[in-house]
Design a protein around this motif. Structure first.
Motif, PDB file in Angstrom:
ATOM      1  N   TYR A  50      16.910  -7.381  21.351  1.00  0.00           N
ATOM      2  CA  TYR A  50      16.398  -8.449  21.859  1.00  0.00           C
ATOM      3  C   TYR A  50      17.023  -9.736  21.065  1.00  0.00           C
ATOM      4  N   LEU A  51      16.864  -9.585  19.631  1.00  0.00           N
ATOM      5  CA  LEU A  51      17.365 -10.604  18.979  1.00  0.00           C
ATOM      6  C   LEU A  51      18.863 -11.011  19.017  1.00  0.00           C
ATOM      7  N   LEU A  52      19.731  -9.956  19.110  1.00  0.00           N
ATOM      8  CA  LEU A  52      21.355 -10.288  19.313  1.00  0.00           C
ATOM      9  C   LEU A  52      21.476 -10.751  20.543  1.00  0.00           C
ATOM     10  N   ALA A  53      20.755 -10.319  21.721  1.00  0.00           N
ATOM     11  CA  ALA A  53      21.076 -10.818  22.986  1.00  0.00           C
ATOM     12  C   ALA A  53      20.529 -12.261  23.055  1.00  0.00           C
ATOM     13  N   ALA A  54      19.631 -12.815  22.496  1.00  0.00           N
ATOM     14  CA  ALA A  54      18.949 -14.088  22.425  1.00  0.00           C
ATOM     15  C   ALA A  54      19.981 -14.879  22.007  1.00  0.00           C
ATOM     16  N   ILE A  55      20.563 -14.611  20.743  1.00  0.00           N
ATOM     17  CA  ILE A  55      21.623 -15.189  20.161  1.00  0.00           C
ATOM     18  C   ILE A  55      23.052 -15.323  20.987  1.00  0.00           C
ATOM     19  N   PHE A  56      23.390 -14.285  21.411  1.00  0.00           N
ATOM     20  CA  PHE A  56      24.646 -14.178  22.006  1.00  0.00           C
ATOM     21  C   PHE A  56      24.603 -15.030  23.318  1.00  0.00           C
ATOM     22  N   ILE A  57      23.399 -14.921  24.256  1.00  0.00           N
ATOM     23  CA  ILE A  57      23.234 -15.623  25.350  1.00  0.00           C
ATOM     24  C   ILE A  57      23.265 -17.244  25.100  1.00  0.00           C
ATOM     25  N   ALA A  58      22.568 -17.560  23.830  1.00  0.00           N
ATOM     26  CA  ALA A  58      22.457 -19.272  23.660  1.00  0.00           C
ATOM     27  C   ALA A  58      23.625 -19.420  23.327  1.00  0.00           C
ATOM     28  N   LEU A  59      24.534 -18.792  22.344  1.00  0.00           N
ATOM     29  CA  LEU A  59      25.796 -19.410  22.080  1.00  0.00           C
ATOM     30  C   LEU A  59      26.784 -19.538  23.093  1.00  0.00           C
ATOM     31  N   LEU A  60      26.924 -18.481  23.959  1.00  0.00           N
ATOM     32  CA  LEU A  60      27.626 -18.628  25.223  1.00  0.00           C
ATOM     33  C   LEU A  60      27.055 -19.753  26.294  1.00  0.00           C
ATOM     34  N   TRP A  75      30.304 -17.638  10.546  1.00  0.00           N
ATOM     35  CA  TRP A  75      29.159 -17.243  11.211  1.00  0.00           C
ATOM     36  C   TRP A  75      27.940 -17.833  11.086  1.00  0.00           C
ATOM     37  N   ILE A  76      27.510 -18.274   9.844  1.00  0.00           N
ATOM     38  CA  ILE A  76      26.269 -18.924   9.571  1.00  0.00           C
ATOM     39  C   ILE A  76      26.365 -20.057  10.058  1.00  0.00           C
ATOM     40  N   ASN A  77      27.482 -20.798   9.888  1.00  0.00           N
ATOM     41  CA  ASN A  77      27.488 -22.273  10.461  1.00  0.00           C
ATOM     42  C   ASN A  77      27.606 -22.382  11.990  1.00  0.00           C
ATOM     43  N   LEU A  78      27.882 -21.135  12.411  1.00  0.00           N
ATOM     44  CA  LEU A  78      28.011 -21.037  14.142  1.00  0.00           C
ATOM     45  C   LEU A  78      26.413 -20.971  14.431  1.00  0.00           C
ATOM     46  N   LEU A  79      25.463 -20.134  13.835  1.00  0.00           N
ATOM     47  CA  LEU A  79      24.227 -20.265  13.907  1.00  0.00           C
ATOM     48  C   LEU A  79      23.515 -21.640  13.857  1.00  0.00           C
ATOM     49  N   ALA A  80      23.684 -21.945  12.815  1.00  0.00           N
ATOM     50  CA  ALA A  80      23.208 -23.284  12.088  1.00  0.00           C
ATOM     51  C   ALA A  80      23.579 -24.570  13.140  1.00  0.00           C
ATOM     52  N   ASP A  81      24.896 -24.541  13.725  1.00  0.00           N
ATOM     53  CA  ASP A  81      25.029 -25.626  14.572  1.00  0.00           C
ATOM     54  C   ASP A  81      24.524 -25.435  15.834  1.00  0.00           C
ATOM     55  N   ASN A  82      24.125 -24.342  16.261  1.00  0.00           N
ATOM     56  CA  ASN A  82      23.438 -24.181  17.484  1.00  0.00           C
ATOM     57  C   ASN A  82      22.054 -23.816  17.523  1.00  0.00           C
ATOM     58  N   THR A  83      21.258 -24.275  16.489  1.00  0.00           N
ATOM     59  CA  THR A  83      19.853 -23.741  16.515  1.00  0.00           C
ATOM     60  C   THR A  83      18.961 -24.424  17.709  1.00  0.00           C
ATOM     61  N   PHE A  84      19.459 -25.369  18.261  1.00  0.00           N
ATOM     62  CA  PHE A  84      18.645 -25.998  19.357  1.00  0.00           C
ATOM     63  C   PHE A  84      18.928 -25.356  20.570  1.00  0.00           C
ATOM     64  N   SER A  85      20.073 -24.654  20.994  1.00  0.00           N
ATOM     65  CA  SER A  85      20.348 -23.863  21.988  1.00  0.00           C
ATOM     66  C   SER A  85      19.840 -22.305  21.714  1.00  0.00           C
ATOM     67  N   ILE A  86      19.891 -21.795  20.742  1.00  0.00           N
ATOM     68  CA  ILE A  86      18.990 -20.714  20.776  1.00  0.00           C
ATOM     69  C   ILE A  86      17.672 -20.834  20.647  1.00  0.00           C
ATOM     70  N   MET A  87      17.138 -21.930  20.236  1.00  0.00           N
ATOM     71  CA  MET A  87      15.505 -22.198  20.524  1.00  0.00           C
ATOM     72  C   MET A  87      15.472 -22.139  22.043  1.00  0.00           C
TER      73      MET A  87
END
Length: 270
Positions: free
Chosen positions: A239-249, A175-187
């Protein structure tokens, strides 16, 4: 057409929901300029030490910060000063990787943090306040053209060592790598996630007696307004969780589309 073609270049805030991507154009231009300068010297056969490139980038950054201080930071000038501001940090990354890393890694963490915190403390005691800058607008370089660069370097130094310490513990966590590999999308997509949470609150408010203080006019006009039921600050976690989920989706959908396109291309080519 102005929002699509011009605004991304001179302010980066062409559409409110993707304004977090303001840095893309200046960062891209810094990389292009770096490649052009190095290619020029290589073609001439000149062997330029890496510290020269770094020192030159710092001077360029100071020049850009000086322009910002002199109020040259609107319209196309904003693009220029952003590019110049980014130059020292881009060059520092190359200089660190090629020269400094092998020396810095030998410094014990206790000594390393002591140096960073001591430097930050001296800066704080000198200016009597915590220094923070806004490179998106380059409009608060009140301590001169040098301090925005120094503060940035010390901040990077702090988090680089923290990341180095945490990497063996978290570096292989899925899960950490999932966030790390998608930082651009989250941003890029964080504000869309925030907006969807607001819309959810507003929709519930329209159909029930819950969230009666929800303000649709502010929701539509102020991107920085966040509804929190009964002003409970902990609501921000939604808001934080939604932002991460939408970005990953969004990133997952784009990845699947790319795979389909690649497979179709290979099929047609055969």
């Amino acid at each position: 057409m102005h929002n699509i073609l011009i605004s991304p270049l001179n302010d980066g805030h062409q559409f409110v929901l993707n304004m977090a991507g303001w840095y893309i154009v200046p960062l891209f231009m810094v990389e292009i300029l770096n490649c052009m300068i190095r290619a020029f010297f290589k073609r001439k056969g000149w062997q330029i030490p890496e510290w020269i490139f770094f020192a030159g980038a710092v001077l360029i950054g100071m020049g850009g910060n000086f322009l910002a201080i002199m109020e040259y930071r609107t319209s196309w000038w904003l693009t220029v000063v952003r590019i110049l501001y980014f130059a020292p940090f881009y060059a520092m990354g190359i200089f660190y990787k090629k020269i400094l890393e092998k020396y810095v890694d030998r410094i014990p963490s206790v000594v390393y943090f002591a140096i960073v915190f001591a430097a930050k403390l001296m800066i704080f005691l000198h200016y009597k306040t915590r220094l923070a800058y806004t490179p998106a607008w380059c409009n608060d370089f009140n301590q001169g053209p040098v301090m925005p660069i120094i503060i940035g370097f010390w901040g990077i130094a702090l988090w680089m060592r923290i990341a180095t310490i945490m990497e063996p513990v978290f570096g292989r966590k899925k899960w950490i790598n999932l966030l790390a590999d998608n930082t651009f999308s989250i941003m890029e997509n964080q504000f869309l996630g925030f907006l969807l949470v607001k819309v959810a609150f507003g929709t519930i408010a329209n159909g029930t007696k819950l969230f009666l203080k929800f303000d649709w006019s502010r929701c539509k006009s102020d991107i920085w307004w966040y509804y929190m039921p009964k002003d409970v600050e902990q609501t921000k976690i939604l808001y934080l969780l939604a932002a991460i989920f939408i970005a990953l989706l969004i990133q997952w959908i784009l990845t699947q589309v790319k795979k389909m396109g690649k497979n179709i291309f290979l099929y047609v080519r055969q």
